[in-house]
Design an enzyme around this catalytic site. Structure first.
Site, PDB file in Angstrom:
ATOM      1  N   THR A  12       0.831  -1.210   0.000  1.00  0.00           N
ATOM      2  CA  THR A  12       0.000   0.000   0.000  1.00  0.00           C
ATOM      3  C   THR A  12       0.861   1.253   0.000  1.00  0.00           C
ATOM      4  O   THR A  12       0.456   2.285  -0.545  1.00  0.00           O
ATOM      5  CB  THR A  12      -0.939  -0.027   1.221  1.00  0.00           C
ATOM      6  OG1 THR A  12      -1.846  -1.108   1.039  1.00  0.00           O
ATOM      7  CG2 THR A  12      -1.733   1.250   1.375  1.00  0.00           C
ATOM      8  N   ASP A  92       0.409  -6.670   4.895  1.00  0.00           N
ATOM      9  CA  ASP A  92      -0.307  -7.926   5.148  1.00  0.00           C
ATOM     10  C   ASP A  92       0.595  -9.109   5.521  1.00  0.00           C
ATOM     11  O   ASP A  92       0.199  -9.947   6.335  1.00  0.00           O
ATOM     12  CB  ASP A  92      -1.192  -8.275   3.940  1.00  0.00           C
ATOM     13  CG  ASP A  92      -2.431  -7.374   3.884  1.00  0.00           C
ATOM     14  OD1 ASP A  92      -2.695  -6.661   4.866  1.00  0.00           O
ATOM     15  OD2 ASP A  92      -3.124  -7.388   2.851  1.00  0.00           O
TER      16      ASP A  92
HETATM   17  C1  SIN Z   1      -1.010  -3.016   2.832  1.00  0.00           C
HETATM   18  O1  SIN Z   1       0.115  -2.772   2.472  1.00  0.00           O
HETATM   19  O2  SIN Z   1      -1.513  -2.430   3.832  1.00  0.00           O
HETATM   20  C2  SIN Z   1      -1.928  -3.992   2.145  1.00  0.00           C
HETATM   21  C3  SIN Z   1      -1.409  -4.492   0.861  1.00  0.00           C
HETATM   22  C4  SIN Z   1      -0.157  -5.283   1.005  1.00  0.00           C
HETATM   23  O3  SIN Z   1       0.065  -5.927   2.020  1.00  0.00           O
HETATM   24  O4  SIN Z   1       0.620  -5.281   0.039  1.00  0.00           O
END
Ligand code: SIN
Length: 314
Positions: A12, A92
């Site tokens: 993200t 994640d």
């Molecule tokens: C995030 O980064 O919060 C969710 C997406 C991921 O883990 O790449």
């Protein structure tokens, strides 16, 4: 001058949405790490190099990405002029990547994973602050090993867990608590991280395989049965590797429903290695014996223990 190398893997923090107000419908792993760094002004005395190792949503993390990431981390850490490293990563599976690097490389220089809960295109993205803090921790000189920076807190690889689905401060360190906090760019250290102790041949073995030994995670719960474990034991078809290990997330103090325990004992009798942990968010199993089976404890969490067992079976 202190040199820090920043490796981008996606997440993200590198996410892009159609609108600045969209914090949900974005695509993770799009914005290059070079662009994430371009928005920051580094403090005097700090220089940053960057390299894009992957560009993925971390829910899709693979062994191949871990192998490449490990190679680049090992390469840069061996350079005498590099003080430390930062890895931008999705939240994640961040704790699993941190645990992987801690287990296979056990670096003494700082390897700081950082992330964001809002995409880079958000009205108020949290990624730039986290990346800025991570760079400062990597250059600080007082901390070594694999650590995580998120929302002004510093966590050790062995303790860190994603504890919240959307809060900016999405990580916790359980009973141990964070290693420190970053206040206005300054690290306030509460305690030192415990360095890893890598088996010297492990990294070579990890680099030489196309898949880790197959270890699955099962949960004990009310009205649990042994069917899932028995179907995992059934001879797999095609190129699915045979089951080598099982980590059971037990109830409470690591206890396992009798019906599930019977199936786990059958698995063990067939040569499958069984480890037992807890599905509780905090604490660790402190019992042994029949209340939970005589299986070794899965620590520091069942998620990380699944990886540890796969590495141990290698
Ligand atoms: C995030 O980064 O919060 C969710 C997406 C991921 O883990 O790449």
């Amino acid at each position: 001058m202190k040199k820090v190398v920043v490796l981008g893997t996606g997440g993200t923090i590198a996410g892009r949405a159609q609108s600045v107000t969209d914090e949900i419908g974005y695509t993770a792993g799009v914005v290059p790490v070079a662009d994430l760094l371009a928005g920051l002004s580094l403090p005097a005395g700090l220089v940053a190099e960057h390299e894009q190792v992957a560009q993925t949503d971390s829910k899709d993390m693979t062994l191949a990405i871990w192998q490449r990431l490990g190679q680049r981390v090992a390469h840069h850490l061996a350079r005498p002029e590099v003080a430390g490293m930062v890895i931008t990563h999705g939240t994640d599976t961040l704790e699993e990547t941190a645990w992987f690097l801690h287990q296979v490389l056990a670096p003494t220089k700082p390897v700081v994973l950082t992330c964001a809960m809002r995409p880079a295109t958000a009205l108020m993205p949290d990624g730039p602050q986290n990346l800025n803090d991570a760079l400062r921790v990597a250059a600080d000189g007082r901390i070594g090993g694999v650590v995580v920076v998120c929302a002004g807190r510093l966590h050790a690889a062995q303790d860190v867990t994603k504890v919240h689905t959307w809060r900016l401060d999405a990580f916790g360190s359980g009973d141990a608590g964070p290693l420190g906090v970053i206040e206005a760019g300054e690290l306030r250290l509460f305690r030192q991280s415990v360095p890893g102790r890598a088996d010297p041949g492990l990294w070579a073995r990890v680099q030489g395989v196309r898949a880790l030994p197959r270890v699955e995670l099962v949960f004990s719960h009310a009205d649990a049965q042994g069917h899932l474990v028995r179907s995992l034991l059934a001879a797999p078809g095609g190129d699915i590797p045979p089951l080598r290990g099982l980590v059971v997330a037990g109830t409470g103090n690591g206890t396992v429903h009798t019906a599930l325990a019977e199936a786990l004992e059958e698995a063990q009798a067939q040569g499958v290695v069984v480890w037992r942990g807890t599905r509780c968010a905090l604490g660790r199993p402190v019992t042994s014996g029949r209340s939970g089976g005589d299986w070794p404890l899965a620590e520091p969490s069942v998620i990380k223990a699944r990886l540890s067992l796969a590495l141990a079976l290698l």
